[in-house]
Write an enzyme that holds these catalytic residues in place. Sequence first.
Site, mmCIF file in Angstrom:
data_model
loop_
_atom_site.group_PDB
_atom_site.id
_atom_site.type_symbol
_atom_site.label_atom_id
_atom_site.label_comp_id
_atom_site.label_asym_id
_atom_site.label_seq_id
_atom_site.Cartn_x
_atom_site.Cartn_y
_atom_site.Cartn_z
ATOM 1 N N ARG A 159 0.740 -1.250 -0.012
ATOM 2 C CA ARG A 159 -0.020 -0.143 0.104
ATOM 3 C C ARG A 159 0.970 1.173 -0.119
ATOM 4 O O ARG A 159 2.062 1.154 0.464
ATOM 5 C CB ARG A 159 -0.800 0.102 1.210
ATOM 6 C CG ARG A 159 -1.853 -1.306 1.425
ATOM 7 C CD ARG A 159 -2.713 -1.036 2.706
ATOM 8 N NE ARG A 159 -3.574 -2.190 2.736
ATOM 9 C CZ ARG A 159 -3.504 -3.429 3.348
ATOM 10 N NH1 ARG A 159 -2.299 -3.536 3.797
ATOM 11 N NH2 ARG A 159 -4.425 -4.331 3.429
ATOM 12 N N LYS A 182 -2.719 -2.690 7.735
ATOM 13 C CA LYS A 182 -4.033 -2.355 8.418
ATOM 14 C C LYS A 182 -4.269 -3.121 9.592
ATOM 15 O O LYS A 182 -4.207 -4.472 9.555
ATOM 16 C CB LYS A 182 -5.283 -2.603 7.216
ATOM 17 C CG LYS A 182 -5.322 -1.374 6.329
ATOM 18 C CD LYS A 182 -6.592 -1.841 5.525
ATOM 19 C CE LYS A 182 -6.653 -0.498 4.416
ATOM 20 N NZ LYS A 182 -7.883 -0.875 3.502
ATOM 21 N N HIS A 250 -2.993 2.919 -5.952
ATOM 22 C CA HIS A 250 -3.550 1.743 -5.573
ATOM 23 C C HIS A 250 -3.553 0.686 -6.826
ATOM 24 O O HIS A 250 -3.495 -0.492 -6.584
ATOM 25 C CB HIS A 250 -4.777 2.073 -4.872
ATOM 26 C CG HIS A 250 -5.369 0.967 -4.219
ATOM 27 N ND1 HIS A 250 -4.397 0.662 -2.904
ATOM 28 C CD2 HIS A 250 -6.205 0.136 -3.849
ATOM 29 C CE1 HIS A 250 -4.944 -0.325 -2.212
ATOM 30 N NE2 HIS A 250 -6.367 -0.700 -2.672
ATOM 31 N N ARG A 253 -0.707 -1.491 -6.851
ATOM 32 C CA ARG A 253 -0.797 -2.776 -5.919
ATOM 33 C C ARG A 253 -1.858 -3.901 -6.546
ATOM 34 O O ARG A 253 -1.569 -4.968 -6.667
ATOM 35 C CB ARG A 253 -1.334 -2.216 -4.860
ATOM 36 C CG ARG A 253 -1.619 -3.278 -3.639
ATOM 37 C CD ARG A 253 -1.960 -2.657 -2.213
ATOM 38 N NE ARG A 253 -2.994 -3.227 -1.515
ATOM 39 C CZ ARG A 253 -2.601 -4.235 -0.578
ATOM 40 N NH1 ARG A 253 -1.368 -4.569 -0.128
ATOM 41 N NH2 ARG A 253 -3.429 -5.107 0.139
ATOM 42 N N HIS A 276 -4.447 -9.353 3.110
ATOM 43 C CA HIS A 276 -5.719 -9.244 3.348
ATOM 44 C C HIS A 276 -6.223 -10.006 4.627
ATOM 45 O O HIS A 276 -5.625 -10.970 4.677
ATOM 46 C CB HIS A 276 -6.382 -9.582 1.955
ATOM 47 C CG HIS A 276 -6.372 -8.799 0.923
ATOM 48 N ND1 HIS A 276 -6.546 -9.011 -0.279
ATOM 49 C CD2 HIS A 276 -6.317 -7.222 0.864
ATOM 50 C CE1 HIS A 276 -6.546 -7.913 -1.300
ATOM 51 N NE2 HIS A 276 -6.204 -6.914 -0.534
ATOM 52 N N TYR A 285 -9.695 -10.274 -7.233
ATOM 53 C CA TYR A 285 -8.886 -10.250 -8.440
ATOM 54 C C TYR A 285 -9.418 -11.411 -9.444
ATOM 55 O O TYR A 285 -8.928 -11.263 -10.554
ATOM 56 C CB TYR A 285 -7.366 -10.411 -7.923
ATOM 57 C CG TYR A 285 -7.079 -9.356 -7.271
ATOM 58 C CD1 TYR A 285 -6.913 -9.666 -5.868
ATOM 59 C CD2 TYR A 285 -6.805 -8.114 -7.880
ATOM 60 C CE1 TYR A 285 -6.457 -8.537 -4.893
ATOM 61 C CE2 TYR A 285 -6.409 -7.014 -6.917
ATOM 62 C CZ TYR A 285 -6.192 -7.295 -5.631
ATOM 63 O OH TYR A 285 -6.019 -6.187 -4.782
#
Length: 307
Positions: A159, A182, A250, A253, A276, A285
Site C-alpha cells: 500500500r 491495516k 493503488h 498494487r 488481506h 482479482y
Amino acid sequence: MIQPGLRDALERWLAELAAVGGRSPRTVEAYGSNVAAFLAFLQTHDGDGAGTARIGRLTLQDMRSWMAHERARGLSARSLARALSAVKNFVAWMAEREGFDPSAVLMTRTPRFKNKLPRPLAEDAARAMIETVELQTSAGWTGLRDQAVLTLLYGCGLRISEALGLMGRDLPLGESLRIFGKGGKERIVPVLPVARRAVAAYAEACPFDLTPEAPAFRAMRGGGLGPRHIQKVMEQARAQLGLPATATPHAMRHSFATHLMNAGGDLRAIQELLGHASLSTTQAYTAVDTARLMEVYEASHPRAAAE
C-alpha cells in the site's frame, strides 16, 4: 446533542475497538462518526432525546427510517452499508452489557451494491509508469525516489502508506521485508532484486542522512514524503502515457496481484502477500481475468481433463 449516557457508551466502545478490536485508527474514527450520526438521528427522530435505554427499544422501522434519511441526504449504498455495520457492532456491544435483545438491529438488511473490481494496469503500462515518473523532475534524486516508491507498490504489492512508512532502519532492503499493514497485521513480503536496486539507487543519491528513526523517503526539504506527491506524479505520468484516471498508486498494487494471478499464482499466497484479512477481499482479482481461470480449470480439474 447526544445524551451524556450514550456519548459515554460510544467513547467506551471506541476505546475497546482501538485497544483489542484490531482496527486501524482510521477505521475506529470512521466507526465513531457513523454511530455518532446514527445517535444524532435518533435524537431528532424521537423529538425528546434518546438515552441508553432507547437503544434497547430499537425497531426495524427505526432502522429503516434512519437508512431512508441517510440515502435522502446523498449517502451511497456502499457508504450506508459501512455505516450500518458500525451501528450493528455498537448495538451488539451495548446489548451484551445492558442485557437486551438486539435482533431488530442485527436483522436489518444491508443495502445492495456492486463491488467495484480492481482496475489493474497492463504489464507494459505498469513498467512505462515506473520509467516515466523518473523523468518528471529536475532534481535527479527525487526521480529515483519516485521510481523506487512505485517499484515497491508494483514489485511488492505494498500500500502507498506502507511504502512511505518505511524507515531508515529498513535500508538497505534485504530479500524480504516485514510490513505492518491495516490493523497492525504483520506480514513478510519478498523483495525482488529490481526493487532492492531501485531503493538503493535512491538512498545513494538522497542528499539527506537516512537515519534509522527517520522516514526512508524524503520530500524536497527533508521531511517525510506524503502520498499526495506520489498521486501527483502518477497523474502527470498517466497524462503523458495516455492512461485512464484509474492509473493510481493503488492500481499499482492491484496490478501486482493481478499479474501474479495471471502467471499462475496461488490465491491464498497472494492473500498473504497483500495482507488481506479475508480471502474474499483477494477474490476480487479472480474476476479480472476469467479466461486465465478457465485455462487453469481445464488444465487441472480431473473431470475437465478426462473429457
